[in-house]
Motif scaffolding. Structure first.
Motif, mmCIF file in Angstrom:
data_model
loop_
_atom_site.group_PDB
_atom_site.id
_atom_site.type_symbol
_atom_site.label_atom_id
_atom_site.label_comp_id
_atom_site.label_asym_id
_atom_site.label_seq_id
_atom_site.Cartn_x
_atom_site.Cartn_y
_atom_site.Cartn_z
ATOM 1 N N ALA A 129 -56.959 1.194 8.544
ATOM 2 C CA ALA A 129 -55.887 1.615 7.791
ATOM 3 C C ALA A 129 -55.818 2.996 6.975
ATOM 4 O O ALA A 129 -54.958 3.561 6.788
ATOM 5 N N LYS A 130 -57.278 3.054 6.391
ATOM 6 C CA LYS A 130 -57.212 4.525 5.832
ATOM 7 C C LYS A 130 -57.105 5.712 6.586
ATOM 8 O O LYS A 130 -56.340 6.436 6.500
ATOM 9 N N LEU A 137 -40.681 8.479 20.147
ATOM 10 C CA LEU A 137 -40.981 7.756 18.822
ATOM 11 C C LEU A 137 -41.380 8.728 17.922
ATOM 12 O O LEU A 137 -41.680 9.899 17.964
ATOM 13 N N SER A 138 -40.860 8.484 16.625
ATOM 14 C CA SER A 138 -41.001 9.390 15.645
ATOM 15 C C SER A 138 -42.578 9.146 15.241
ATOM 16 O O SER A 138 -43.228 8.017 15.403
ATOM 17 N N PHE A 149 -47.216 5.233 13.951
ATOM 18 C CA PHE A 149 -48.317 4.927 13.106
ATOM 19 C C PHE A 149 -47.900 3.440 12.572
ATOM 20 O O PHE A 149 -48.591 2.704 12.466
ATOM 21 N N ASP A 150 -46.599 3.157 12.494
ATOM 22 C CA ASP A 150 -46.281 1.702 12.274
ATOM 23 C C ASP A 150 -46.766 0.783 13.530
ATOM 24 O O ASP A 150 -47.195 -0.313 13.149
ATOM 25 N N ARG A 151 -46.663 1.128 14.699
ATOM 26 C CA ARG A 151 -47.222 0.332 15.729
ATOM 27 C C ARG A 151 -48.780 -0.023 15.717
ATOM 28 O O ARG A 151 -49.210 -0.855 15.834
ATOM 29 N N ASN A 209 -53.273 -3.016 14.465
ATOM 30 C CA ASN A 209 -54.585 -3.161 13.675
ATOM 31 C C ASN A 209 -54.486 -4.672 13.009
ATOM 32 O O ASN A 209 -55.462 -5.424 12.758
ATOM 33 N N THR A 210 -53.391 -5.025 12.646
ATOM 34 C CA THR A 210 -53.094 -6.195 11.499
ATOM 35 C C THR A 210 -53.548 -7.149 12.517
ATOM 36 O O THR A 210 -54.250 -8.172 12.283
ATOM 37 N N MET A 211 -52.792 -7.264 14.115
ATOM 38 C CA MET A 211 -52.971 -8.299 14.876
ATOM 39 C C MET A 211 -54.401 -8.634 15.297
ATOM 40 O O MET A 211 -54.969 -9.915 15.243
ATOM 41 N N PHE A 212 -55.036 -7.666 15.509
ATOM 42 C CA PHE A 212 -56.459 -7.737 16.028
ATOM 43 C C PHE A 212 -57.228 -7.952 14.768
ATOM 44 O O PHE A 212 -58.162 -8.883 14.984
#
Length: 394
Positions: free
Chosen positions: A52-53, A283-284, A289-291, A296-299
């Protein structure tokens, strides 16, 4: 489906002392599982925080390139974001089947028609201290991309597979892949895995007379509708359309990586991760980074679930001796089993949340302390519920 034999065997049921011994061994195993699951959850939270950092850092410093065909020296060493189409100089070629495609990757997938064994096991308590075990074997004919070893089959004489593939599978990859004037790194090329099956026609028929084309496969078979054991079929898959190709227009990709001259290489963040991102489409930077944040959240949640499940299994092993002591009393056994299960569930959830909270307290204190409060909720509630009971006793 070809039905085989049914084998019957008998197993002696363990006595009370043997079950106690198994429970004691379970305590040791459960302790090891608890330690391992705690390490896994703690490592996962550290990894999630670090990722995340790194993603926050990358989003704040990334530089968008308006034109991938222009290499600017002022962006040397910086994290850049660019959008462009894949380009390769040469076609990928499979000499054995005379296949040529303009793509980043090509793979030959070979499948062989083989026997596959299925085992069904049923257990019955005979009531005389033994368990009757029935194992029923059946066999089916399937296409598989790897050799199924038939030596270990229950009926290997009548269900025998070849020991090797007549035609090997093979992978091809372009040596150099560019987007505009930038050369992609090996790591970026490895992210191109949008494989699609290559369409075949009668004009692609192999020179060998036994090879036939059916449903986009090369069949090494006398009859594609009635294959025999040992027959093979071959399909080709490609990924990353590049340059002028009959497959269609070149694939558009979005890349985030470090610019070193004309090369796109991994970017090392202050947090310690490397950023080397590739997505298909335009993609922008924020969308990229949102993807990554979503992944990261799902993993992270996936590993949290695995860690919690291991922790629950560990507590179950630790408390197995309690149910063993009362398993000879039917009604008490059921009540104790349910109570122990609920206790293990509560303990595993609370301990998992505690470890998760410790990992987030330093990065996001409010979130960390909120999770810690959730972990302590069952114990706080038990204290409040216990006070009226103590008051009535007084």
């Amino acid at each position: 489906m070809d039905r085989g034999r049914t084998r019957v065997s008998y197993q002696r049921n363990p006595n009370f002392c043997e079950r106690i011994g198994q429970s004691l061994i379970g305590i040791l195993i459960g302790s090891a599982i608890l330690i391992g699951s705690s390490v896994l959850i703690f490592w996962n939270e550290g990894r999630a925080v670090q990722t995340a950092k790194s993603l926050d850092e990358g989003l704040n410093i990334v530089v968008s390139l308006d034109n991938p065909n222009i290499v600017s020296a002022e962006n040397h060493g910086k994290l850049v974001h660019l959008i462009g189409s894949l380009q390769t100089d040469k076609e990928l070629h499979d000499e054995a089947y005379n296949i040529n495609v303009h793509a980043v990757k090509l793979r030959r997938v070979v499948e062989m028609f083989q026997w596959e064994e299925h085992e069904t096991e049923r257990k019955y308590d005979d009531g005389n201290g033994e368990t009757r075990v029935e194992k029923e074997y059946s066999y089916s004919q399937v296409w598989r991309s790897s050799v199924i070893v038939s030596r270990g089959f229950d009926d290997s004489f009548n269900h025998r597979n070849p020991t090797e593939m007549p035609v090997p599978s093979k992978n091809y990859a372009a040596q150099e892949v560019t987007v505009g004037q930038f050369v992609m790194s090996y790591g970026l090329k490895e992210k191109i895995n949008n494989f699609k099956q290559l369409g075949l026609s009668d004009s692609d028929i192999h020179t060998q007379s036994r090879v036939k084309v059916h449903n986009d496969y090369f069949y090494h078979s006398d009859d594609v509708h009635r294959p025999q054991i040992g027959d093979t079929r071959v399909k080709f898959e490609y990924a990353g359309i590049s340059g002028k190709s009959s497959l269609g227009t070149p694939d558009m990709v979005t890349i985030v990586a470090r610019q070193i001259g004309e090369k796109l290489l991994p970017y090392k963040t202050v947090a310690g991760d490397t950023l080397e991102l590739l997505y298909f489409g335009s993609l922008s930077p924020k969308a990229v980074f949102d993807r990554e944040m979503v992944q990261n959240t799902m993993f992270t949640w996936g590993l949290r679930f695995v860690g919690w499940l291991l922790m629950f299994i560990g507590f179950t092993c630790l408390t197995s001796i309690v149910t063993t002591l009362v398993d000879w009393i039917p009604i008490v056994r059921d009540l104790v089993t349910m109570g122990v299960c609920l206790m293990n569930l509560s303990l595993s959830i609370s301990l998992s949340l505690t470890i998760i909270a410790i990992g987030w307290i330093f990065y996001r204190p409010l979130l960390g302390f909120a999770i810690l409060a959730m972990a302590a909720t069952p114990f706080i509630m038990s204290q409040f519920r216990g006070q009226p009971a103590r008051s009535r006793m007084d």
